[in-house]
Design a protein around this motif. Structure first.
Motif, PDB file in Angstrom:
ATOM      1  N   HIS A 165       3.266  -5.923 -13.927  1.00 33.37           N
ATOM      2  CA  HIS A 165       3.399  -4.475 -13.734  1.00 33.37           C
ATOM      3  C   HIS A 165       3.718  -4.102 -12.289  1.00 33.37           C
ATOM      4  N   ALA A 166       3.328  -4.950 -11.339  1.00 31.98           N
ATOM      5  CA  ALA A 166       3.429  -4.586  -9.926  1.00 31.98           C
ATOM      6  C   ALA A 166       4.374  -5.474  -9.144  1.00 31.98           C
ATOM      7  N   ALA A 167       5.176  -6.272  -9.831  1.00 33.51           N
ATOM      8  CA  ALA A 167       6.084  -7.175  -9.119  1.00 33.51           C
ATOM      9  C   ALA A 167       7.091  -6.410  -8.264  1.00 33.51           C
ATOM     10  N   ASP A 168       7.504  -5.222  -8.733  1.00 32.30           N
ATOM     11  CA  ASP A 168       8.455  -4.433  -7.949  1.00 32.30           C
ATOM     12  C   ASP A 168       7.809  -3.918  -6.669  1.00 32.30           C
ATOM     13  N   TRP A 169       6.572  -3.408  -6.769  1.00 34.21           N
ATOM     14  CA  TRP A 169       5.851  -2.937  -5.579  1.00 34.21           C
ATOM     15  C   TRP A 169       5.719  -4.064  -4.555  1.00 34.21           C
ATOM     16  N   HIS A 170       5.275  -5.221  -5.012  1.00 39.45           N
ATOM     17  CA  HIS A 170       5.119  -6.373  -4.122  1.00 39.45           C
ATOM     18  C   HIS A 170       6.454  -6.742  -3.472  1.00 39.45           C
ATOM     19  N   MET A 171       7.521  -6.721  -4.251  1.00 35.19           N
ATOM     20  CA  MET A 171       8.838  -7.064  -3.710  1.00 35.19           C
ATOM     21  C   MET A 171       9.282  -6.056  -2.664  1.00 35.19           C
ATOM     22  N   TRP A 172       9.152  -4.758  -2.955  1.00 35.92           N
ATOM     23  CA  TRP A 172       9.651  -3.752  -1.995  1.00 35.92           C
ATOM     24  C   TRP A 172       8.861  -3.816  -0.695  1.00 35.92           C
ATOM     25  N   ALA A 173       7.563  -4.135  -0.779  1.00 33.88           N
ATOM     26  CA  ALA A 173       6.785  -4.299   0.451  1.00 33.88           C
ATOM     27  C   ALA A 173       7.275  -5.507   1.239  1.00 33.88           C
ATOM     28  N   ARG A 174       7.576  -6.601   0.558  1.00 33.79           N
ATOM     29  CA  ARG A 174       8.114  -7.783   1.241  1.00 33.79           C
ATOM     30  C   ARG A 174       9.465  -7.481   1.878  1.00 33.79           C
ATOM     31  N   VAL A 175      10.277  -6.699   1.185  1.00 33.66           N
ATOM     32  CA  VAL A 175      11.573  -6.303   1.732  1.00 33.66           C
ATOM     33  C   VAL A 175      11.377  -5.470   3.003  1.00 33.66           C
ATOM     34  N   ALA A 176      10.440  -4.520   2.957  1.00 28.71           N
ATOM     35  CA  ALA A 176      10.185  -3.666   4.127  1.00 28.71           C
ATOM     36  C   ALA A 176       9.616  -4.468   5.286  1.00 28.71           C
ATOM     37  N   ALA A 177       8.847  -5.511   4.985  1.00 30.85           N
ATOM     38  CA  ALA A 177       8.329  -6.376   6.047  1.00 30.85           C
ATOM     39  C   ALA A 177       9.438  -7.210   6.675  1.00 30.85           C
ATOM     40  N   HIS A 178      10.503  -7.441   5.907  1.00 27.94           N
ATOM     41  CA  HIS A 178      11.603  -8.275   6.403  1.00 27.94           C
ATOM     42  C   HIS A 178      12.549  -7.514   7.327  1.00 27.94           C
ATOM     43  N   GLY A 179      12.816  -6.221   7.017  1.00 26.31           N
ATOM     44  CA  GLY A 179      13.771  -5.485   7.835  1.00 26.31           C
ATOM     45  C   GLY A 179      13.813  -4.011   7.491  1.00 26.31           C
ATOM     46  N   PRO A 180      14.653  -3.239   8.193  1.00 26.11           N
ATOM     47  CA  PRO A 180      14.700  -1.789   8.005  1.00 26.11           C
ATOM     48  C   PRO A 180      15.120  -1.385   6.592  1.00 26.11           C
ATOM     49  N   VAL A 181      14.499  -0.298   6.113  1.00 25.42           N
ATOM     50  CA  VAL A 181      14.807   0.278   4.806  1.00 25.42           C
ATOM     51  C   VAL A 181      15.325   1.697   5.034  1.00 25.42           C
ATOM     52  N   TYR A 182      16.467   2.008   4.443  1.00 22.65           N
ATOM     53  CA  TYR A 182      17.122   3.308   4.636  1.00 22.65           C
ATOM     54  C   TYR A 182      16.799   4.205   3.440  1.00 22.65           C
ATOM     55  N   PHE A 183      16.450   5.461   3.740  1.00 24.41           N
ATOM     56  CA  PHE A 183      16.176   6.441   2.696  1.00 24.41           C
ATOM     57  C   PHE A 183      17.349   7.409   2.574  1.00 24.41           C
ATOM     58  N   VAL A 184      17.934   7.489   1.379  1.00 23.99           N
ATOM     59  CA  VAL A 184      19.009   8.432   1.082  1.00 23.99           C
ATOM     60  C   VAL A 184      18.364   9.676   0.476  1.00 23.99           C
ATOM     61  N   ASP A 185      18.479  10.799   1.147  1.00 23.25           N
ATOM     62  CA  ASP A 185      17.786  12.024   0.747  1.00 23.25           C
ATOM     63  C   ASP A 185      18.572  12.789  -0.322  1.00 23.25           C
ATOM     64  N   GLN A 186      18.810  12.121  -1.436  1.00 23.14           N
ATOM     65  CA  GLN A 186      19.477  12.727  -2.583  1.00 23.14           C
ATOM     66  C   GLN A 186      18.878  12.143  -3.853  1.00 23.14           C
TER      67      GLN A 186
END
Length: 296
Positions: free
Chosen positions: A184-205
């Motif tokens: 159930h939480a594999a996506d959460w864990h992955m996105w946190a690992r991605v954010a720990a690896h490098g910058p994450v850009y937010f598209v405000d749309q």
């Protein structure tokens, strides 16, 4: 002889018994990337019995590849199997029952003009099984831009809906695959690992739609409370990505957010008349509140 040119885009679509929704999913992608020679679109079928290959034949326009498995792997193993099919620079993992809105891929292309990005994501509209609108995810950077607080925010709770997220292939190569012990939480864990690896850009749309329906894997886990049990199991994995001195504060925040989330699920299930599921989620709301108080 030159090696084949790497595609700019890999859209990989894990699917399991969602052929009706897959029609809309493919149309939403084909309307944006169907004419681009630098994009590959791959449906990865996880042992479906509702003939998804017929949807691909009808709506794929000869541009969509289907990879089929006779025996279902399960949702998260199929995510990893899907990633293994991708050869593009930017990888979009799009559930077979979700979709993207017009302008999604153009907006992501613009976001990745920022050097060194690990990933980019946008706001998401949640919809029900009939595509009626529900909640919209929050704004994290007004007007869009690199989300400086991504890792700390993700350490307490998942803030990113999978259909909204595009990850650079180099990032996936660096951080590894989805954790198959966290259904159930594999996506959460992955996105946190991605954010720990490098910058994450937010598209405000609002450029993606996430479908909530009874047949989804998430819905089955909400009925049993496995969604909340796994939330706290995954939390300990995620907290390892941040400094030790901030973990107690984030653990308290996670418990408070867990209480809010379980209460929201309780209200939703009560409105739907699912009293048993509502009781399960209400129990988890109480446990989460105790966790927050004891961690204070």
């Amino acid at each position: 002889m030159k090696p084949p040119r790497r595609p700019r885009w890999s859209v990989v679509i894990p699917a399991h018994n969602c052929a009706h929704y897959l029609t809309w999913t493919l149309q939403s992608v084909m309307g944006q990337l169907g004419c681009r020679s630098d994009a590959e679109i791959i449906v990865v079928d996880d042992g479906s019995t509702d003939r998804p290959h017929e949807v691909v034949d009808r709506f794929g326009g000869g541009r969509v590849t289907i990879v089929r498995s006779d025996t279902p792997r399960g949702a998260v193993p199929n995510f990893n199997h899907s990633l293994a099919q991708a050869s593009g620079e930017l990888i979009h993992l799009l559930h077979g029952d979700d979709l993207v809105l017009p302008g999604f891929y153009d907006a992501m292309d613009r976001a990745f003009e920022t050097p060194g990005l690990a990933a980019a994501f946008c706001r998401t509209q949640h919809v029900d099984s009939h595509s009626n609108p529900m909640a919209v995810t929050r704004r994290y950077v007004h007007g869009g831009g690199v989300w400086g607080g991504a890792l700390m925010a993700l350490a307490a709770s998942n803030r990113i809906s999978t259909p909204s997220m595009v990850v650079h292939a180099d990032t996936y190569a660096a951080v590894g695959t989805f954790d198959e012990t966290l259904p159930h939480a594999a996506d959460w864990h992955m996105w946190a690992r991605v954010a720990a690896h490098g910058p994450v850009y937010f598209v405000d749309q609002v450029l993606a739609q996430y479908r909530v329906h009874e047949a989804s894997d998430s819905s089955s886990r909400i009925r049993t409370g496995a969604n909340m049990a796994e939330r706290y199991s995954a939390l300990e994995h995620v907290l390892k990505l941040v400094p030790r001195n901030v973990r107690p504060r984030l653990r308290r925040s996670a418990a408070a957010l867990g209480c809010y989330y379980a209460l929201r699920m309780t209200r939703r299930q009560l409105r739907a008349g699912n009293l048993g599921t509502a009781a399960v989620q209400a129990g988890w709301a109480a446990r989460s509140l105790r966790r927050a108080v004891l961690a204070a």
